[in-house]
Design a protein around this motif. Structure first.
Motif, short mmCIF file in Angstrom:
data_model
loop_
_atom_site.label_atom_id
_atom_site.label_comp_id
_atom_site.label_asym_id
_atom_site.label_seq_id
_atom_site.Cartn_x
_atom_site.Cartn_y
_atom_site.Cartn_z
N ALA A 166 0.83 -1.20 0.00
CA ALA A 166 0.00 0.00 0.00
C ALA A 166 0.86 1.25 0.00
O ALA A 166 0.64 2.19 -0.78
CB ALA A 166 -0.94 -0.01 1.20
N ASP A 167 1.87 1.28 0.87
CA ASP A 167 2.78 2.44 0.91
C ASP A 167 3.55 2.59 -0.39
O ASP A 167 3.72 3.70 -0.91
CB ASP A 167 3.76 2.31 2.08
CG ASP A 167 3.08 2.45 3.43
OD1 ASP A 167 1.96 3.00 3.47
OD2 ASP A 167 3.67 2.01 4.43
N ARG A 214 -5.77 0.42 4.44
CA ARG A 214 -5.31 0.13 5.80
C ARG A 214 -6.45 0.12 6.81
O ARG A 214 -6.31 0.50 7.96
CB ARG A 214 -4.23 1.13 6.23
CG ARG A 214 -3.06 1.22 5.24
CD ARG A 214 -2.28 2.51 5.40
NE ARG A 214 -1.25 2.66 4.39
CZ ARG A 214 -1.49 3.12 3.15
NH1 ARG A 214 -2.72 3.46 2.79
NH2 ARG A 214 -0.51 3.25 2.28
N GLY A 215 -7.61 -0.34 6.35
CA GLY A 215 -8.77 -0.46 7.23
C GLY A 215 -9.67 0.75 7.25
O GLY A 215 -10.71 0.72 7.92
N ALA A 221 -8.03 -12.66 6.20
CA ALA A 221 -7.54 -13.90 6.80
C ALA A 221 -6.36 -14.49 6.02
O ALA A 221 -5.45 -15.08 6.60
CB ALA A 221 -8.67 -14.92 6.90
N LYS A 222 -6.37 -14.31 4.69
CA LYS A 222 -5.32 -14.89 3.85
C LYS A 222 -4.06 -14.04 3.80
O LYS A 222 -2.95 -14.55 3.84
CB LYS A 222 -5.85 -15.10 2.43
CG LYS A 222 -6.66 -16.37 2.23
CD LYS A 222 -7.10 -16.50 0.78
CE LYS A 222 -7.69 -17.87 0.53
NZ LYS A 222 -6.68 -18.92 0.38
N ASN A 223 -4.23 -12.73 3.64
CA ASN A 223 -3.07 -11.85 3.49
C ASN A 223 -3.46 -10.45 3.93
O ASN A 223 -4.09 -9.71 3.17
CB ASN A 223 -2.59 -11.85 2.03
CG ASN A 223 -1.23 -11.18 1.88
OD1 ASN A 223 -0.98 -10.13 2.48
ND2 ASN A 223 -0.37 -11.76 1.07
N VAL A 224 -3.08 -10.09 5.12
CA VAL A 224 -3.48 -8.79 5.67
C VAL A 224 -2.90 -7.64 4.87
O VAL A 224 -3.47 -6.55 4.84
CB VAL A 224 -3.06 -8.69 7.15
CG1 VAL A 224 -1.55 -8.58 7.29
CG2 VAL A 224 -3.77 -7.52 7.83
N HIS A 225 -1.77 -7.86 4.16
CA HIS A 225 -1.17 -6.78 3.38
C HIS A 225 -2.00 -6.47 2.14
O HIS A 225 -2.12 -5.31 1.74
CB HIS A 225 0.26 -7.14 3.01
CG HIS A 225 1.07 -7.56 4.20
ND1 HIS A 225 1.34 -6.70 5.24
CD2 HIS A 225 1.62 -8.76 4.53
CE1 HIS A 225 2.05 -7.34 6.16
NE2 HIS A 225 2.22 -8.59 5.76
N VAL A 226 -2.59 -7.49 1.54
CA VAL A 226 -3.53 -7.26 0.44
C VAL A 226 -4.77 -6.56 0.97
O VAL A 226 -5.29 -5.63 0.36
CB VAL A 226 -3.90 -8.59 -0.24
CG1 VAL A 226 -4.99 -8.37 -1.29
CG2 VAL A 226 -2.67 -9.21 -0.90
#
Length: 292
Positions: free
Chosen positions: A48-49, A281-282, A269-274
């Protein structure tokens, strides 16, 4: 709104952050969506960054920005893929009757100001909720049981999801794409770090759709997609459900449906970065567990 209220997303309204001002109906395929990004633990932890350093997500909420959307679509669907006839779009703008009931986004390359990608979400017709979506006109939908509990105003269709051909090119490839604009030569100075972010444009377009879902209370999405793309997205937790047989539409395409809050949960659940990329970022995120 669905069940009388907007989905319970936790978010910032767009504009608070940076002060921003396919094919006949956008069937998606792996090439047009540029989905060759790495999956699983190999994906960079700060995507994301990294993406935000080079690109911006821009709501096309003015006449000028919508013209940029239509011009980019002409480039991709008429000039690059040939899915649309250039003679039917003599102004160099690709648009149709569904644009009036759609929300649009652009991905802007910060350094050059060039638009790299676009997508739209076709909404239910406010004046005629029973008006058909493109997928309902072009495909035979057999899983009507999945739609019976979904109010029409909570339904949307992903459409005209596309990335400029140049931003799908890998390092070392030569040549330019017609219609990229007068600043095209600046792209040759892109750093390797910048080029590594280009495959994430697809994730950014999905993030744009998530923002539209938030603002309109859309909980379920139609899409007409290539089977290989369905498998790729499913690997990230974005699990589209087939709702009809394969349709021969610029190649074999699968009509699908997805429930927005469910896929966001699965991605997290699978990939918090995705998930962070898809939800900023929520900031664009809601549980919606009570939605049908």
């Amino acid at each position: 709104m669905c069940k009388g209220d907007k989905p319970d997303y936790r978010c910032r309204v767009h504009g608070e952050r940076d002060g921003h001002e396919e094919h006949a109906h956008g069937a998606a395929d792996a090439n047009s969506m540029q989905c060759n990004f790495p999956l699983g633990s190999s994906m960079p932890r700060n995507i994301a960054d990294s993406f935000d350093e080079y690109f911006d997500m821009v709501p096309a909420d003015s006449a000028a920005l919508k013209e940029s959307v239509y011009r980019l679509r002409y480039q991709v669907f008429c000039l690059e893929t040939g899915f649309e006839d250039t003679e039917e779009h003599p102004t160099g703008l690709e648009f149709d009757e569904y644009d009036e009931r759609s929300e649009h986004y652009l991905i802007k390359h910060r350094r050059t100001g060039v638009y790299a990608a676009t997508t739209r979400l076709i909404m239910a017709d406010k004046d005629d909720p029973d008006a058909t979506f493109p997928i309902e006109r072009h495909c035979r939908l057999t899983r009507t049981d999945l739609l019976e509990s979904v109010p029409r105003e909570c339904l949307g269709e992903v459409s005209r999801f596309c990335v400029s051909g140049y931003f799908k090119r890998r390092s070392g490839e030569q040549g330019t794409i017609a219609g990229i604009g007068p600043q095209k030569n600046q792209y040759y100075h892109a750093s390797e770090d910048e080029r590594r972010t280009w495959p994430h444009i697809t994730l950014a377009l999905i993030a744009c759709l998530n923002r539209i879902n938030l603002s309109h209370g859309t909980t379920h999405l139609y899409a007409l997609m290539e089977p290989s793309l369905i498998r790729l997205l499913n690997a990230m937790g974005i699990a589209f459900l087939p709702i009809g047989p394969l349709t021969n539409y610029h190649g074999l395409r699968q009509p699908c449906l997805i429930k927005v809050p469910d896929y966001l949960e699965k991605v997290k659940a699978k990939n918090v970065h995705v998930w962070e990329m898809l939800t900023d970022r929520g900031n664009f995120w809601g549980e919606n567990r009570d939605v049908a």
